[in-house]
Write a protein that holds these residues in place. Structure first.
Motif, PDB file in Angstrom:
ATOM      1  N   SER A  11       0.841  -1.199   0.000  1.00 38.84           N
ATOM      2  CA  SER A  11       0.000   0.000   0.000  1.00 38.84           C
ATOM      3  C   SER A  11       0.876   1.249   0.000  1.00 38.84           C
ATOM      4  O   SER A  11       1.590   1.529   0.963  1.00 38.84           O
ATOM      5  CB  SER A  11      -0.909   0.017   1.232  1.00 38.84           C
ATOM      6  OG  SER A  11      -1.521   1.283   1.378  1.00 38.84           O
ATOM      7  N   GLN A  13      -0.205   4.172   0.173  1.00 39.63           N
ATOM      8  CA  GLN A  13      -0.773   5.084   1.163  1.00 39.63           C
ATOM      9  C   GLN A  13      -0.196   4.809   2.546  1.00 39.63           C
ATOM     10  O   GLN A  13       0.097   5.738   3.301  1.00 39.63           O
ATOM     11  CB  GLN A  13      -2.294   4.946   1.186  1.00 39.63           C
ATOM     12  CG  GLN A  13      -3.000   5.868   2.175  1.00 39.63           C
ATOM     13  CD  GLN A  13      -2.786   7.333   1.878  1.00 39.63           C
ATOM     14  OE1 GLN A  13      -2.654   7.710   0.710  1.00 39.63           O
ATOM     15  NE2 GLN A  13      -2.738   8.165   2.915  1.00 39.63           N
ATOM     16  N   TYR A  14      -0.039   3.537   2.880  1.00 40.65           N
ATOM     17  CA  TYR A  14       0.551   3.160   4.169  1.00 40.65           C
ATOM     18  C   TYR A  14       1.983   3.680   4.253  1.00 40.65           C
ATOM     19  O   TYR A  14       2.399   4.268   5.261  1.00 40.65           O
ATOM     20  CB  TYR A  14       0.514   1.639   4.311  1.00 40.65           C
ATOM     21  CG  TYR A  14       0.926   1.096   5.665  1.00 40.65           C
ATOM     22  CD1 TYR A  14       1.103   1.917   6.780  1.00 40.65           C
ATOM     23  CD2 TYR A  14       1.140  -0.274   5.830  1.00 40.65           C
ATOM     24  CE1 TYR A  14       1.474   1.406   8.014  1.00 40.65           C
ATOM     25  CE2 TYR A  14       1.509  -0.803   7.065  1.00 40.65           C
ATOM     26  CZ  TYR A  14       1.682   0.048   8.152  1.00 40.65           C
ATOM     27  OH  TYR A  14       2.053  -0.478   9.365  1.00 40.65           O
ATOM     28  N   ALA A  16       3.191   6.200   2.748  1.00 43.48           N
ATOM     29  CA  ALA A  16       3.127   7.664   2.868  1.00 43.48           C
ATOM     30  C   ALA A  16       2.757   8.076   4.285  1.00 43.48           C
ATOM     31  O   ALA A  16       3.268   9.084   4.801  1.00 43.48           O
ATOM     32  CB  ALA A  16       2.112   8.220   1.870  1.00 43.48           C
ATOM     33  N   GLU A  17       1.873   7.326   4.926  1.00 41.49           N
ATOM     34  CA  GLU A  17       1.463   7.656   6.291  1.00 41.49           C
ATOM     35  C   GLU A  17       2.636   7.538   7.271  1.00 41.49           C
ATOM     36  O   GLU A  17       2.815   8.389   8.154  1.00 41.49           O
ATOM     37  CB  GLU A  17       0.322   6.733   6.723  1.00 41.49           C
ATOM     38  CG  GLU A  17      -0.996   7.042   6.026  1.00 41.49           C
ATOM     39  CD  GLU A  17      -2.039   5.958   6.267  1.00 41.49           C
ATOM     40  OE1 GLU A  17      -1.770   5.018   7.051  1.00 41.49           O
ATOM     41  OE2 GLU A  17      -3.132   6.042   5.663  1.00 41.49           O
ATOM     42  N   ARG A  79      -4.131   0.337  10.213  1.00 44.06           N
ATOM     43  CA  ARG A  79      -3.116  -0.532   9.622  1.00 44.06           C
ATOM     44  C   ARG A  79      -2.720  -1.723  10.501  1.00 44.06           C
ATOM     45  O   ARG A  79      -2.099  -2.656  10.004  1.00 44.06           O
ATOM     46  CB  ARG A  79      -1.860   0.291   9.307  1.00 44.06           C
ATOM     47  CG  ARG A  79      -2.115   1.513   8.432  1.00 44.06           C
ATOM     48  CD  ARG A  79      -2.652   1.132   7.076  1.00 44.06           C
ATOM     49  NE  ARG A  79      -2.865   2.305   6.225  1.00 44.06           N
ATOM     50  CZ  ARG A  79      -3.340   2.252   4.980  1.00 44.06           C
ATOM     51  NH1 ARG A  79      -3.653   1.084   4.458  1.00 44.06           N
ATOM     52  NH2 ARG A  79      -3.515   3.351   4.280  1.00 44.06           N
TER      53      ARG A  79
END
Length: 238
Positions: A11, A13-14, A16-17, A79
């Motif tokens: 992911s 997005q993960y 990036a988080e 997550r």
């Protein structure tokens, strides 16, 4: 440990988080580092405008703590991180708390500066104050550098610095007590210097805490409340 990378997850997005949490922690750390530096400089130079700015900055630091805490909570909820990711989130959360408390202590130093200025006195002659201030500023900087580079050896250096600061702090306090006993007229000024020293020593303690979080993140070992010799063995192992 599982190597900490922010591009290893499927992911994006993960990834990036996690990177955003790291970036925000470093941004907060930079602000607190400047706050500590300004607080010491304001005290040594009796710069009341700079002292006031330090106090005002504390509001921003508090807001950043809340924002990063919320960010970490969202990552945990969405997550369910494990292994090094989980240690990273825990380490960030701990470091943010220590940074916020550093900001509180820097604001206290600034308030003591304003009190000294109101009485028309300053910390002149207290060479220990300047030296401890320099040492503590270095500890803050080095602890944040260690976190940024995931460097357990540098984190250990910070913990060793803390021991030196604690010894110097004890010596400075004994000297101030002697000064107050010999000259009662110095009590008001000496007390403000004493409380400023106490705040600086506490900032050093929080820098040590961040260093402990780095070792936890890198080595997977919780070294809080451990003797320095034990921590050294943990860091040098492997």
């Amino acid at each position: 440990m599982d190597k900490l990378q922010f591009d290893k997850h499927t992911s994006a997005q993960y990834n990036a988080e996690l990177e955003e949490a790291r970036k925000n922690l470093m941004q907060m750390g930079g602000l607190v580092e400047q706050q500590v530096d300004d607080a010491v400089r304001a005290l040594m130079e009796m710069d009341t405008s700079l002292a006031q700015r330090v106090i005002e900055t504390d509001t921003t630091v508090n807001e950043m703590e809340l924002d990063i805490d919320e960010e970490c909570t969202r990552i945990l909820a969405r997550r369910h991180p494990a292994a090094s990711d989980l240690r990273f989130i825990i380490a960030v959360s701990r470091a943010v708390t220590d940074l916020e408390r550093m900001g509180d202590e820097a604001a206290k130093v600034a308030r003591h500066t304003l009190e000294l200025a109101d009485t028309g006195s300053g910390p002149q002659g207290y060479v220990e104050l300047r030296h401890i201030g320099v040492e503590v500023r270095h500890m803050v900087q080095h602890s944040l550098d260690a976190f940024a580079r995931l460097d357990a050896d540098s984190a250990l250096d910070v913990m060793q610095q803390d021991k030196s600061v604690d010894l110097e702090y004890g010596t400075a306090i004994r000297s101030l007590i002697t000064t107050m006993m010999e000259d009662p007229r110095s009590i008001s000024r000496a007390l403000n210097v004493m409380w400023s020293l106490r705040s600086l020593e506490r900032i050093g303690d929080h820098a040590r805490n961040i260093a402990e979080s780095v070792i936890y993140l890198v080595k997977g070992k919780d070294v809080r409340h451990k003797k320095l010799e034990h921590v050294e063995a943990q860091v040098k192992r492997d």
